[in-house]
Design a protein around this motif. Structure first.
Motif, short mmCIF file in Angstrom:
data_model
loop_
_atom_site.label_atom_id
_atom_site.label_comp_id
_atom_site.label_asym_id
_atom_site.label_seq_id
_atom_site.Cartn_x
_atom_site.Cartn_y
_atom_site.Cartn_z
N MET A 35 44.06 40.92 38.20
CA MET A 35 43.29 40.29 37.14
C MET A 35 42.07 41.15 36.80
O MET A 35 41.31 41.55 37.69
CB MET A 35 42.86 38.88 37.53
N TYR B 30 47.25 33.69 47.50
CA TYR B 30 47.40 33.57 46.05
C TYR B 30 48.76 32.94 45.78
O TYR B 30 49.73 33.15 46.51
CB TYR B 30 47.30 34.94 45.38
N TYR C 181 51.66 34.37 40.12
CA TYR C 181 51.00 33.27 39.42
C TYR C 181 49.49 33.45 39.55
O TYR C 181 48.99 33.73 40.64
CB TYR C 181 51.45 31.96 40.08
N ASP C 182 48.78 33.27 38.46
CA ASP C 182 47.32 33.40 38.46
C ASP C 182 46.69 32.15 39.08
O ASP C 182 46.23 31.24 38.38
CB ASP C 182 46.79 33.61 37.04
N PRO D 167 42.78 36.69 41.62
CA PRO D 167 44.16 37.11 41.92
C PRO D 167 44.39 38.61 41.70
O PRO D 167 43.67 39.24 40.90
CB PRO D 167 45.00 36.29 40.93
N ALA E 94 44.43 29.32 36.97
CA ALA E 94 43.67 29.88 35.85
C ALA E 94 43.80 29.03 34.59
O ALA E 94 44.90 28.66 34.18
CB ALA E 94 44.14 31.30 35.56
N PRO F 144 43.40 33.95 31.71
CA PRO F 144 43.52 35.10 32.62
C PRO F 144 42.27 35.95 32.65
O PRO F 144 42.23 37.07 32.13
CB PRO F 144 44.71 35.87 32.03
N LEU G 198 52.57 35.02 34.32
CA LEU G 198 51.47 34.89 35.26
C LEU G 198 50.73 33.56 35.13
O LEU G 198 50.18 33.05 36.11
CB LEU G 198 50.48 36.05 35.08
N GLY G 199 50.71 33.00 33.94
CA GLY G 199 50.03 31.73 33.75
C GLY G 199 50.88 30.53 34.10
O GLY G 199 50.37 29.40 34.09
#
Length: 516
Positions: free
Chosen positions: A321, A483, A268-269, A318, A416, A419, A501-502
């Motif tokens: 990224m 993170y 996960y961001d 993160p 985030a 990203p 990821l978002g």
């Protein structure tokens, strides 16, 4: 009679103890029930920045772009776009015949006016800094929007998918002012419109009859606030919710054994950290902030304590990224005894010791994992003679205290908005406004971030972002710990959920399986 009662009794025990597969008999056939980790703070996405408010806003308001099930920015109200002038000018072309849910047309001038509202002092938007890369937004025709930038920004489609630049009903806002959010149903531009809000109970969204993509697959969405992840797990187990936004980390082994289809854990961001209040003693002293930062065993907190796969963090960008590996200071690999000795020397130099112990409160919002982390921090500082007490409160009060600067050390973090590395750094600028909880103000950091933002080449940009992150880490206005990984429970009657990821899961992308 006994034979009839026993199965019922065993079923009740199973629900109470959290055993066995959950049931879905309490869930409506025409709605998805989603648990949020807090109550929404408000309904105007230009004025509120908490994650719950923005998720609910994203269901109601669509921008030039929107996010899909994979968390990628795709065409929204704009059907396509092109770039010119080496990425400094973007042209978006609207779909024909766009309308709000009340029938009013959506045209290109709306986006120019929305950008002006976002930047207006009277709006007091917490998102102004986020959109600082945009120089102007103008209408170049009834269905064409031009966006000019101060510097190249390849992530513009993701930025414009943010609800703060979605199509809001300015015609209602001009008529009703802030009372426009009291309309039922609220005027919307996205797949759903808000039809009911029972405070601290649920927000109900119903299909927007004029959404350009037609009726969403599921007619209704219920968002219900549950600020404790264990309570959310219990409600999910009891069959009163389809999705949760979290669950207690220490329940993961049990969940994987007993409810494997429901469990979703993914990178996960986001960065989890605590913020020092640098505006006043004792944390206006960089030596104290550095000492407390060095004394923490992040690897143990992220590993054995949480035990869910969080990578430990010494920085805020993160892993992966912009192509960057997570940053580690030289002292990260020192033995604990060496780090404690260095921390002790810094505290003594700052005037603290046995005759004058450092005392402060660790503030955190109510949650099992937040408490566990706060207890661990206090224990890790105890060998230095530090006396840290715990102060917990519900989420609304916690964040109100952060905005009012009423704290010494407080749990925070950043998820985030898009990203990009700069998204994790920009909130620590001296002019970031309310989002800069710590009050950190460094011309050196501001200049380093400005330098990074001006880079058009992706490699040079990432290198410069790392340089800015190092300045931030050295000044230590925040205490990074790990993170994030996203963790959710999803009912087997839901399809369309894709880990990303978002951690973006728009309601319009979800479906109800008819067999459940």
């Amino acid at each position: 009679m006994l034979r009839t009662a026993l199965p019922i009794l065993f079923c009740m025990i199973a629900i109470a103890s959290g055993c066995g597969e959950r049931k879905t008999t309490h869930l409506p056939r025409d709605a998805i029930v989603r648990l949020a980790d807090a109550e929404a703070k408000g309904l105007d996405p230009q004025k509120y920045s908490d994650l719950v408010s923005l998720r609910i806003a994203a269901d109601q308001f669509e921008g030039l772009t929107r996010f899909d099930a994979a968390g990628q920015a795709v065409p929204g109200l704009a059907r396509s776009w092109i770039t010119r002038r080496n990425g400094l000018e973007w042209h978006f072309f609207l779909r024909p015949g766009l309308r709000f849910s009340d029938g009013q047309p959506i045209n290109s001038q709306l986006f120019a006016d929305l950008f002006k509202r976002l930047g207006d002092d009277s709006t007091t938007s917490p998102h102004r800094a986020l959109f600082g890369v945009i120089a102007t937004i103008s209408a170049t025709g009834p269905n064409q929007v031009r966006v000019t930038l101060h510097q190249p920004f390849p992530d513009l489609p993701a930025l414009l998918a943010h609800p703060a630049m979605a199509a809001l009903p300015l015609h209602r806002i001009r008529q009703a002012g802030d009372r426009w959010t009291a309309d039922r149903p609220m005027v919307a531009s996205g797949p759903y419109r808000l039809t009911r809000w029972n405070l601290n109970e649920r927000i109900t969204l119903s299909a927007n009859p004029r959404w350009h993509d037609g009726a969403p697959s599921v007619p209704n969405i219920d968002w219900m606030p549950v600020d404790d992840s264990l309570t959310a797990l219990r409600q999910f187990r009891a069959g009163t919710a389809d999705t949760t936004s979290d669950f207690p980390a220490n329940r993961l082994p049990w969940l994987r054994r007993h409810m494997p289809r429901a469990v979703h854990v993914a990178p996960y961001d986001g960065a989890y950290y605590f913020v020092f209040n640098t505006r006043k003693p004792p944390f206006d002293d960089i030596r104290i902030r550095r000492a407390l930062t060095m004394a923490i065993d992040r690897t143990w907190i992220a590993g054995p304590l949480l035990n869910i796969g969080n990578p430990p963090a010494w920085g805020v960008i993160p892993p992966g990224m912009d192509g960057l590996a997570p940053w580690r200071p030289d002292w990260a690999d020192w033995p604990r005894s060496k780090r404690l000795l260095a921390a002790h020397r810094l505290l003594v130099a700052a005037g603290y010791g046995p005759d004058r112990p450092l005392r402060f409160a660790i503030r955190f919002n109510s949650d099992t994992d937040h408490r566990r982390v706060a207890v661990a921090l206090a224990a890790m500082w105890k060998p230095l003679g530090v006396e840290a007490t715990l102060l917990n409160s519900e989420a609304a009060l916690h964040y109100a205290s952060l905005r009012a600067h009423d704290f010494m050390l407080a749990r925070s973090g950043w998820i985030a908005d898009l990203p990009a590395a700069d998204n994790f750094l920009a909130i620590h600028r001296s002019n970031a406004g309310a989002a800069n909880y710590s009050g950190y103000a460094s011309p050196v950091f501001d200049h380093a971030l400005d330098t990074a933002m001006a880079q058009a080449d992706p490699v040079a940009r990432a290198t410069a972002m790392r340089a800015a992150e190092k300045v931030l880490a050295a000044d230590a206005p925040i205490l990074p710990l790990y993170y994030y990984v996203s963790r959710a429970l999803v009912s087997p009657r839901i399809s369309g959920w894709r880990d990303n990821l978002g951690n973006i899961h728009p309601s319009y992308t979800l479906r109800l399986q008819q067999r459940f």
